[in-house]
Design an enzyme around this catalytic site. Structure first.
Site, PDB file in Angstrom:
ATOM      1  N   LYS A 151      22.344  -7.161  81.074  1.00 24.07           N
ATOM      2  CA  LYS A 151      23.846  -7.272  81.201  1.00 24.07           C
ATOM      3  C   LYS A 151      24.641  -6.502  80.536  1.00 24.07           C
ATOM      4  CE  LYS A 151      27.256  -9.538  83.896  1.00 24.07           C
ATOM      5  NZ  LYS A 151      27.220  -9.292  85.149  1.00 24.07           N
ATOM      6  N   ARG A 152      24.234  -6.486  79.190  1.00 24.43           N
ATOM      7  CA  ARG A 152      25.093  -5.552  78.344  1.00 24.43           C
ATOM      8  C   ARG A 152      24.725  -4.245  78.323  1.00 24.43           C
ATOM      9  NH1 ARG A 152      24.029  -8.157  72.391  1.00 24.43           N
ATOM     10  NH2 ARG A 152      22.092  -8.369  73.355  1.00 24.43           N
TER      11      ARG A 152
END
Length: 484
Positions: free
Chosen positions: A254-255
């Protein structure tokens, strides 16, 4: 005829890796005049999320990946939602039981956990997994436990002496010994199938000719080959797509780039740009061309040109590609609708073609649609600047500039509304520069700062024409008053 499917599990959003898989299936189907099927694999009821299912539909439609058969459009192999096909899977599991190719397993979760723990302690490198305990139960004991309604699963009986061999379109020949595979579950205790059983049964019954999926499923393929053989079916051709790495290496997260497809819409990317970008992750069209229409991508796509090596998700390249797509005239109305809505939500209210004229100035300078409507980017077209770049103001907005500014205000005021055009404004500045014996840049830089509070932006003459005569004179006059 080519028939391919994209079969997402609605347990979370559609991430970039899943979108690329869907895209490759779509391109392959269109390249060969085939059928693109959408199938929803929702047999993991504990993790099923209705909102995730809705997002999958929306994401695919936004990208333009229209399916020919699926839950909402129907088709000859309906239903296309696995939870509506459970009777089919039970029937096929029972068929394998009757033929001695599967067996009932009554092992409790506690026993299975103990087996795993013992294997980990023994650091087993091969043959780990289920220890085939129930495979060797006497038939009478199996029948007794079944009759007493003992909770159980149905497992596939791996042919231990076999070597399973198949050829992957992207990776070439692959083989593995049967003894290294565990007797995997076909039907869970709740009556729902596992991925392995449902996937194989559906692919066969839906006439899937090519399975294009992520390489995380490569290790499952020998199991699937065995299932096809057990049912007496011809397996499809397999192509396992390379993993997508995050910038700097490692798995997407997600990052690190693994945002949902709709996150990219929210961030200001055009669907055509993301479509084009994803098509080139792992696939090489055979030349250096990078900007290609959907039609061209469909015509050129080939599985043989997909590299087995992992590819990096380069967000800088995506930004560049999005900027190129934003400059295409066919996207102007689409961008205008988005930006105008953002401007109006900020309370900006303008008439006529003002929004369009502002947008035309910023499209060549923006990488993402969302940048254009940011107050710090284009806000001065709708309200007087409050903050001015301190260092530049100290350099340009000085008392020495006041006489030039006053002359500029006077000469601009002589222009009619109809003559307040980029060409006429440029002539005014050039005339003043000539009279004052200075370079025109000595007028342009402070004038831009006075009007926008910024030292960079669209072309000054075009900017002034869009702002209009009244706003320009009002803002310049305001700065002149401060310099006196």
């Amino acid at each position: 005829m080519v028939r391919v499917r994209f079969a997402p599990s609605p347990t979370g959003y559609l991430h970039i890796g899943g979108a690329r898989t869907a895209l490759f299936n779509y391109l392959f189907a269109r390249r060969h005049g085939g059928t693109f099927i959408l199938r929803i694999e929702d047999t993991d009821q504990k993790r099923f999320q209705p909102e995730a299912l809705a997002e999958i539909y929306e994401s695919l439609k936004w990208l333009g990946l229209t399916w020919d058969e699926g839950p909402d459009v129907g088709g000859p192999a309906a239903p296309y939602v696995q939870s509506q096909r459970t009777a089919i899977y039970r029937q096929h599991a029972e068929q394998l039981l009757a033929e001695g190719k599967a067996y009932r397993c009554f092992c409790t979760p506690e026993r299975l956990a103990q087996v795993r723990e013992e294997q980990e302690k023994a650091k087993m490198q091969q043959g780990s997994g289920y220890d085939r305990h129930c495979r060797h139960l006497p038939a009478a004991e199996t029948e007794r436990q079944y009759e007493s309604q003992q909770s159980h699963v149905i497992r596939f009986k791996i042919p231990l002496e076999r070597t399973i061999a198949f050829s992957d379109i992207i990776r070439g020949p692959i083989q593995i010994r049967g003894e290294l595979l565990d007797d995997f579950v076909l039907l869970k205790s709740d009556g729902f199938p596992t991925y392995h059983l449902a996937n194989i049964v559906d692919d066969h019954l839906m006439g899937v000719t090519h399975v294009l999926r992520g390489d995380e499923w490569l290790t499952s393929t020998p199991r699937h080959i065995l299932l096809y053989e057990a049912f007496g079916w011809e397996p499809p051709q397999f192509a396992h797509l390379p993993i997508i790495l995050a910038p700097g290496g490692g798995k997407l997260s997600k990052r690190k780039g693994a945002a949902s497809v709709l996150d990219y819409r929210q961030a200001g990317y055009l669907p055509d740009a993301l479509f084009n970008f994803l098509a080139l992750i792992g696939w090489n069209p055979g030349n250096d061309k990078e900007i290609m229409s959907r039609e061209e991508l469909c015509q050129r796509f080939s599985l043989e040109q997909i590299s087995p090596k992992a590819s990096v998700f380069d967000e800088k390249k995506l930004e560049w590609m999005n900027a190129e797509y934003m400059k295409m005239e066919r996207h102007f109305s689409e961008i205008l609708d988005i930006v105008k809505k953002d401007w109006e939500q900020k309370g900006y209210d303008k008439n006529g073609n003002y929004y369009e004229n502002v947008l035309k100035l910023f499209i060549p300078r923006a990488k993402k649609i969302t940048e254009i409507s940011e107050s710090g980017f284009s806000g001065y077209f709708f309200e007087d600047p409050i903050e001015f770049e301190k260092e530049k103001s100290e350099k340009y907005l000085t008392k020495e500039f006041l006489p030039i500014l006053q002359q500029l205000v006077y000469e601009l005021n002589q222009l009619s509304e109809n003559d307040f055009t980029p060409n006429q404004i440029e002539l005014v500045l050039k005339r003043i520069a000539q009279k004052k014996d200075i370079k025109i840049g000595e007028i342009i830089h402070p004038t831009r700062l006075a009007l926008s509070g910024k030292s960079i932006g669209p072309g000054l003459f075009e900017m002034m024409a869009v702002l209009g005569k009244d706003v320009v004179l009002q803002r310049l006059g305001k700065i002149a008053s401060k310099l006196k």
